[in-house]
Design a protein around this motif. Sequence first.
Motif, short mmCIF file in Angstrom:
data_model
loop_
_atom_site.label_atom_id
_atom_site.label_comp_id
_atom_site.label_asym_id
_atom_site.label_seq_id
_atom_site.Cartn_x
_atom_site.Cartn_y
_atom_site.Cartn_z
N PRO A 81 -2.14 -4.43 2.16
CA PRO A 81 -2.31 -3.41 3.21
C PRO A 81 -1.05 -3.32 4.08
CG PRO A 81 -4.16 -4.92 3.20
CD PRO A 81 -3.12 -5.50 2.27
N ARG A 109 -5.45 9.93 -8.68
CA ARG A 109 -4.20 9.20 -8.46
C ARG A 109 -3.71 8.48 -9.72
NH1 ARG A 109 -4.66 5.05 -5.67
NH2 ARG A 109 -6.94 4.85 -5.56
N GLU A 144 0.84 -1.20 0.00
CA GLU A 144 0.00 0.00 0.00
C GLU A 144 0.88 1.25 0.00
OE1 GLU A 144 -2.81 -0.02 3.16
OE2 GLU A 144 -3.62 1.97 2.70
N GLY A 145 0.49 2.24 -0.81
CA GLY A 145 1.23 3.48 -0.90
C GLY A 145 2.26 3.50 -2.02
N ASP A 190 0.18 6.42 -4.79
CA ASP A 190 -0.39 6.12 -3.47
C ASP A 190 -1.41 4.98 -3.59
OD1 ASP A 190 -2.51 7.87 -1.08
OD2 ASP A 190 -0.97 6.33 -0.76
N SER A 191 -0.95 3.86 -4.09
CA SER A 191 -1.86 2.75 -4.35
C SER A 191 -2.57 2.28 -3.08
CB SER A 191 -1.10 1.60 -5.01
OG SER A 191 0.00 1.19 -4.21
N GLN A 192 -3.81 1.87 -3.27
CA GLN A 192 -4.67 1.44 -2.17
C GLN A 192 -5.11 -0.01 -2.39
OE1 GLN A 192 -5.48 3.69 0.44
NE2 GLN A 192 -3.82 4.79 -0.61
N PRO A 193 -5.45 -0.71 -1.31
CA PRO A 193 -5.98 -2.08 -1.50
C PRO A 193 -7.17 -2.12 -2.45
CG PRO A 193 -5.39 -1.73 0.79
CD PRO A 193 -5.22 -0.40 0.11
N SER A 194 -7.96 -1.06 -2.48
CA SER A 194 -9.11 -1.00 -3.37
C SER A 194 -8.72 -0.92 -4.84
CB SER A 194 -10.01 0.19 -3.03
OG SER A 194 -9.27 1.40 -3.13
N ASP A 195 -7.43 -0.68 -5.12
CA ASP A 195 -6.94 -0.69 -6.50
C ASP A 195 -6.66 -2.10 -6.99
OD1 ASP A 195 -4.95 2.26 -5.80
OD2 ASP A 195 -6.98 2.12 -6.63
#
Lengths: 113, 112
Positions: free
Chosen positions: B112, B60, B15-16, B78-83
Amino acid sequence: EAQVTQNPRYLITVTGKKLTVTCSQNMNHEYMSWYRQDPGLGLRQIYYSMNVEVTDKGDVPEGYKVSRKEKRNFPLILESPSPNQTSLYFCASSISRDSLEAFFGQGTRLTVV
Amino acid sequence: QKEVEQDPGPLSVPEGAIVSLNCTYSNSAFQYFMWYRQYSRKGPELLMYTYSSGNKEDGRFTAQVDKSSKYISLFIRDSQPSDSATYLCAMSVGGANSKLTFGKGITLSVRP
């Protein structure tokens, strides 16, 4: 809600038993198409339709039939399914063939044994 | 040579992280370049599109096209788990009889 609806979502059938996967869209789109998605091969177009009563082959049409009698519906027919047609199938619609945005259904997971 | 080639993956990042997804193509007539995102057990959805060369930013996400190199990229900051999803590039020459040509897709997992 604008959507493309496919049925069924999951189907297991036996070799040679004719089946139909239905597809319906409520966006008044002219262009509809069917794809199959396989690991390592991606999305491949099976058939498409530019309007009512106008259909044409895509990249992998062998073993499939389609019809477009009404603008909203575009069923995919497998007259004699074989195991190599086991795949994930998607119906898609768009305003026209050259539209950049295709709206996809939820997919139909077909297994032919 | 296939018209559109995409790194097969899968790709796993924390993440991130900044994520770079890439496709190459051989048909110089392609003018429209799209990225579709496909969540598990769902159909693909259009994420972004660009016309010809250049960059396009949406939150993003940044889509980049280099027509001279026949190379397109999607950057996720800033990648997220939802990506976490499969990302498919798609291309079109444009015009009344053109169609979408898809890459094979790459599956991204953001831890995460």
